[in-house]
Design a protein around this motif. Structure first.
Motif, short mmCIF file in Angstrom:
data_model
loop_
_atom_site.label_atom_id
_atom_site.label_comp_id
_atom_site.label_asym_id
_atom_site.label_seq_id
_atom_site.Cartn_x
_atom_site.Cartn_y
_atom_site.Cartn_z
N LEU A 162 0.82 -1.21 0.00
CA LEU A 162 0.00 0.00 0.00
C LEU A 162 0.85 1.25 0.00
O LEU A 162 0.55 2.23 -0.70
CB LEU A 162 -0.94 0.00 1.22
CG LEU A 162 -2.11 -0.98 1.17
CD1 LEU A 162 -2.85 -1.01 2.51
CD2 LEU A 162 -3.08 -0.61 0.04
N LYS A 163 1.93 1.25 0.79
CA LYS A 163 2.83 2.41 0.83
C LYS A 163 3.51 2.62 -0.51
O LYS A 163 3.70 3.75 -0.98
CB LYS A 163 3.89 2.20 1.92
CG LYS A 163 3.35 2.30 3.34
CD LYS A 163 4.46 1.98 4.33
CE LYS A 163 3.91 1.94 5.76
NZ LYS A 163 4.95 1.54 6.74
N GLU A 164 3.88 1.53 -1.13
CA GLU A 164 4.65 1.63 -2.38
C GLU A 164 3.77 2.00 -3.57
O GLU A 164 4.18 2.76 -4.45
CB GLU A 164 5.35 0.30 -2.65
CG GLU A 164 6.28 0.32 -3.84
CD GLU A 164 7.07 -0.97 -3.98
OE1 GLU A 164 7.60 -1.20 -5.07
OE2 GLU A 164 7.15 -1.73 -2.99
N LEU A 165 2.54 1.48 -3.60
CA LEU A 165 1.69 1.62 -4.78
C LEU A 165 0.62 2.70 -4.65
O LEU A 165 0.03 3.10 -5.65
CB LEU A 165 1.03 0.28 -5.10
CG LEU A 165 2.01 -0.85 -5.44
CD1 LEU A 165 1.30 -2.19 -5.44
CD2 LEU A 165 2.65 -0.60 -6.79
N ASP A 166 0.34 3.15 -3.44
CA ASP A 166 -0.63 4.22 -3.22
C ASP A 166 -1.98 3.91 -3.85
O ASP A 166 -2.54 4.69 -4.64
CB ASP A 166 -0.06 5.54 -3.77
CG ASP A 166 -0.90 6.74 -3.30
OD1 ASP A 166 -1.52 6.62 -2.23
OD2 ASP A 166 -0.92 7.75 -4.01
N ILE A 167 -2.51 2.72 -3.53
CA ILE A 167 -3.85 2.35 -3.98
C ILE A 167 -4.67 1.94 -2.76
O ILE A 167 -4.12 1.73 -1.67
CB ILE A 167 -3.82 1.20 -5.01
CG1 ILE A 167 -3.11 -0.03 -4.43
CG2 ILE A 167 -3.18 1.65 -6.30
CD1 ILE A 167 -3.07 -1.21 -5.38
N SER A 168 -5.98 1.80 -2.94
CA SER A 168 -6.83 1.46 -1.80
C SER A 168 -6.62 0.01 -1.37
O SER A 168 -6.24 -0.84 -2.18
CB SER A 168 -8.30 1.69 -2.16
OG SER A 168 -8.75 0.68 -3.05
N ARG A 169 -6.91 -0.25 -0.10
CA ARG A 169 -6.74 -1.61 0.42
C ARG A 169 -7.67 -2.59 -0.32
O ARG A 169 -7.25 -3.71 -0.66
CB ARG A 169 -7.04 -1.64 1.93
CG ARG A 169 -6.83 -3.00 2.60
CD ARG A 169 -7.03 -2.90 4.10
NE ARG A 169 -5.96 -2.14 4.71
CZ ARG A 169 -4.82 -2.68 5.17
NH1 ARG A 169 -4.61 -3.98 5.06
NH2 ARG A 169 -3.91 -1.91 5.73
N ASN A 170 -8.90 -2.19 -0.58
CA ASN A 170 -9.84 -3.07 -1.27
C ASN A 170 -9.36 -3.42 -2.68
O ASN A 170 -9.46 -4.57 -3.12
CB ASN A 170 -11.23 -2.42 -1.35
CG ASN A 170 -11.92 -2.40 0.00
OD1 ASN A 170 -11.57 -3.18 0.90
ND2 ASN A 170 -12.92 -1.53 0.15
N THR A 171 -8.83 -2.42 -3.37
CA THR A 171 -8.30 -2.66 -4.72
C THR A 171 -7.13 -3.64 -4.65
O THR A 171 -7.04 -4.58 -5.45
CB THR A 171 -7.83 -1.34 -5.36
OG1 THR A 171 -8.95 -0.47 -5.48
CG2 THR A 171 -7.24 -1.59 -6.75
N LEU A 172 -6.24 -3.41 -3.69
CA LEU A 172 -5.06 -4.28 -3.56
C LEU A 172 -5.46 -5.71 -3.23
O LEU A 172 -4.94 -6.66 -3.81
CB LEU A 172 -4.12 -3.73 -2.49
CG LEU A 172 -2.86 -4.56 -2.20
CD1 LEU A 172 -2.04 -4.74 -3.47
CD2 LEU A 172 -2.01 -3.92 -1.11
N ILE A 173 -6.39 -5.89 -2.29
CA ILE A 173 -6.82 -7.24 -1.90
C ILE A 173 -7.42 -7.97 -3.10
O ILE A 173 -7.15 -9.15 -3.34
CB ILE A 173 -7.85 -7.18 -0.74
CG1 ILE A 173 -7.20 -6.58 0.52
CG2 ILE A 173 -8.40 -8.57 -0.45
CD1 ILE A 173 -6.03 -7.35 1.05
N ALA A 174 -8.26 -7.24 -3.87
CA ALA A 174 -8.87 -7.85 -5.07
C ALA A 174 -7.80 -8.23 -6.09
O ALA A 174 -7.85 -9.32 -6.69
CB ALA A 174 -9.88 -6.89 -5.68
N ASP A 175 -6.81 -7.35 -6.29
CA ASP A 175 -5.74 -7.62 -7.26
C ASP A 175 -4.85 -8.76 -6.78
O ASP A 175 -4.37 -9.57 -7.59
CB ASP A 175 -4.89 -6.37 -7.48
CG ASP A 175 -5.58 -5.33 -8.35
OD1 ASP A 175 -6.56 -5.71 -9.03
OD2 ASP A 175 -5.16 -4.17 -8.34
N LEU A 176 -4.60 -8.83 -5.48
CA LEU A 176 -3.72 -9.87 -4.94
C LEU A 176 -4.22 -11.27 -5.26
O LEU A 176 -3.43 -12.18 -5.51
CB LEU A 176 -3.58 -9.71 -3.42
CG LEU A 176 -2.36 -8.92 -2.92
CD1 LEU A 176 -2.38 -8.81 -1.40
CD2 LEU A 176 -1.06 -9.56 -3.39
#
Length: 678
Positions: free
Chosen positions: A110-124
């Motif tokens: 999150l710190k590195e990519l500056d995106i929302s947690r929900n977006t990151l979890i879905a992408d992961l």
């Protein structure tokens, strides 16, 4: 990098003039390849910000409408582009994970990519599936985030693939130190390629630079490559090992020999534009199977020139080695022309796909549709070279919404400047109607106009200097192929010709137009059998050789005494053994010294020398040598049938022992030819 991009942006995008690649390369003291790479990056930035791309054609760069914006606005728009683009965002997540070491947390990303947690979890979820496909596991660990596990080779290969597909990775992620390392790697790679006498394609060169960066980045987090012991080094591996300390100096840290091997193998997998023939591992099977492959395709797709085109043979041979290396590594090179091949050479590609089994069975690898389409392009180029091409007067129409006077001025200027056949002048509406039934070579329009199948150039009614240059550029590449069948079809539309007159008419038109379709097809290159070229005076039994060079000289002397080669050929054989001694020993106890056709070969020849006492050639596994086969050929193909027969015999351990123990040339010849052929 960024400063150069800024300057190129100002020169090309903010001035109303044309630049050549060479001009820009000289101005910034970089290679033309680097300028093309910079233009590609600029176009990606422009596209991301919604602006037209730079026109790059035939070594020239120009921008249609100069931009009055600051370069920084393009750079600032990049993060939004990255984060909003699903594919690029997931590539960034993948590279961040694989460059983090053994573990990572969601907060780190999150710190590195500056995106929302929900977006990151879905992408992961999707990224983990993709990593799993590449045999890389991501496991959740209590209170520690996620743990990464997988073979180092798989991790590096996926990193290379991900960074290659991320157009702005280095602009966003690489610091000044990283860019300096990349510049040094570029110079190093240029020098290695030059010393190995290969020229990498631009795509392969950029991919190799990414491989250097990935190796550096993984070593920096303590992830060195580990491979097994190597008995024989490839020429790429030798080159990298010899410059091991130089690589360490570029990276500024310790680099293992296995890491050198990894980079060397990436170079071996790279596609080349041209390569000077040098021996490598599997050179003999590559030569033999390439010939079989061409023959198989020629049987599936009847085009006799496949068998006679030396450029095809050499091109396939040069391409086969990196394609084989990629297949072994489980990688493949995406062919951007795949759709073009399938649309324009469907039947040929089908024949190549069927025939490629010859390669796969011999080399024990699998080639996917992209690799197969690359093979198809080599065969397609033979067809292109053998079809008649002539220039004819281009057919042009004018589209103009103004009055007759304006269109007539444009028409008269075009006819005064260019040798063109103007079929008519039309309004936009009438042009669309006319084009439904006709196909000109070029449409010249004074108003915005598009037509799906024909190039349209928008010009000023009075033709500016720029317009004239553009038209000239288009006209210079207009060619037409003449096929006799099409000519006869056109005649048949208007005239009924008696059957007995068709053949004479076709023949006379062929002669007049210079079309050779009616002539006898060129026969394949004659390849004599082994029994036709091997005689007792080309065989020496129980020769006493004190050294490798003496054994090689004797095999060459037999060829010279028979009139198959000049004396100079023996020296060329010795030089080749000195450079490629390891690869000369093709199997346990058997060496095959030879030289290039132009170095003194006069005819096809094979000599056989058995040694009284085995001699060391320098191969770690196949030494010592007991049988020396001297080879000379006047081209790359005519000797291959005889060589294939001899190779089959030398794979038979029983016959090899019989040949080694034979006491006379006559006895050896009988073993090789067999009683029924004596």
């Amino acid at each position: 990098m960024e400063n150069r991009l800024l300057e190129i942006f100002r020169l090309v995008c903010q001035s109303n003039r044309e630049f050549t690649v060479r001009e820009l390369a000289q101005q910034f003291s970089v290679s033309s390849r680097t300028i093309y790479s910079d233009i590609k990056k600029l176009n990606e930035l422009l596209e991301a910000s919604g602006y037209p791309e730079i026109n790059a054609d035939k070594g020239k760069m120009f921008y249609t409408d100069p931009l009055m914006i600051e370069f920084e606005s393009l750079i600032l728009s990049t993060p939004a582009f990255v984060l909003s683009n699903l594919r690029i965002r997931r590539l960034r997540i993948t590279t961040s994970i694989l460059l983090s070491g053994d573990q990572f947390t969601v907060d780190d990303l999150l710190k590195e990519l500056d995106i929302s947690r929900n977006t990151l979890i879905a992408d992961l979820k999707e990224v983990r599936e993709m990593l799993s496909f590449h045999s890389i596991a991501v496991e959740a660990t209590p209170f520690k985030g996620y743990r990464i596990s997988g073979k180092e080779q798989n991790i590096r290969n996926l990193l290379i693939l991900s960074i290659s597909e991320d157009p702005l990775f280095f602009e966003d992620r690489a610091g000044k130190e990283d860019m300096q390392i990349l510049y040094s790697c570029e110079a190093f790679l240029d020098d290695v390629a030059r010393r190995l006498n290969v020229e990498l394609s631009d795509v392969s060169f950029n991919r190799m630079l990414i491989a250097f960066y990935v190796t550096y980045a993984r070593i920096s987090i303590g992830k060195a490559f580990t491979g097994g012991p190597k008995d024989v080094l490839t020429r790429e591996e030798k080159a990298f090992v010899e410059r091991h300390e130089e690589i360490e100096a570029i990276f500024g840290r310790e680099v293992s020999i296995d890491d050198c091997f990894y980079l060397a193998n990436k170079l071996a997998e790279a596609s080349v534009v041209k390569s000077e023939e040098l021996l490598s591992e599997k050179w003999l099977p590559f030569n033999l199977v390439t010939n079989q492959f061409i023959d198989a395709v020629a049987q599936e797709y009847s085009f006799e020139a496949f068998r006679t085109d030396s450029t095809l043979y050499e091109g396939l041979l040069n391409h086969l080695r990196p394609a084989y290396k990629r297949a072994l590594a489980g990688e493949w090179a995406e062919n951007p022309l795949l759709s073009y091949v399938l649309e324009n050479f469907f039947q040929l590609n089908k024949a190549v796909a069927k025939s490629v089994k010859v390669l796969e069975e011999e080399l024990k690898v699998h080639f996917n549709e992209h690799e197969i389409s690359y093979f198809t392009l080599f065969f397609a180029s033979v067809i292109e070279r053998n079809e008649k091409q002539i220039r004819r007067t281009p057919n042009v129409i004018i589209v103009c919404n103004a009055g007759i006077s304006t269109s007539e001025i444009l028409k008269s200027r075009l006819q005064a400047i260019f040798h063109v056949n103007i079929l008519g002048t039309f309004s936009v509406r009438n042009a669309a109607l006319w084009l439904k039934e006709h196909t000109p070579d070029l449409i010249i329009s004074t108003v915005p106009f598009k037509w799906k199948d024909t190039k349209v150039l928008k010009v000023s009614p009075y033709l500016s200097d720029y317009d004239i240059k553009e038209i000239q550029s288009q006209l210079s590449f207009l060619t037409a192929r003449i096929h006799m069948a099409e000519v006869m079809n056109i005649i048949g539309k208007y005239v009924e010709i008696e059957d007995h007159k068709l053949a004479p008419l076709k023949n006379e038109l062929s002669i007049y137009l210079g079309i050779t379709e009616n002539s006898e097809p060129k026969k394949g290159i004659y390849q004599p059998m082994l029994k036709e070229i091997l005689t007792t005076d080309l065989i020496k039994a129980k020769f006493e050789a004190a050294s490798r060079d003496e054994a090689v000289k004797e095999s060459g002397r037999l060829l010279v005494d028979k009139g198959l080669a000049d004396e100079s050929y023996i020296q060329a054989m010795l030089k080749n053994v000195e450079v490629n001694g390891t690869y000369i020993v093709i199997s346990p106890g058997i060496a095959m010294p030879h030289a290039r056709p132009e170095e003194g070969a006069l005819d096809i020849g094979l000599s056989i020398v058995t040694l009284k006492e085995p001699v060391v050639f320098g191969h770690p596994k196949n030494d010592p040598v007991k049988i020396v086969v001297g080879l000379c050929a006047i081209d790359h193909q005519s000797h291959l049938k005889a060589l294939t027969e001899l190779a089959d015999i030398l794979m038979d351990e029983k016959k090899v022992n019989e040949i080694t123990n034979a006491n006379s040339a006559e006895e050896i010849l009988q073993i090789i030819k067999g009683d029924s052929q004596c």
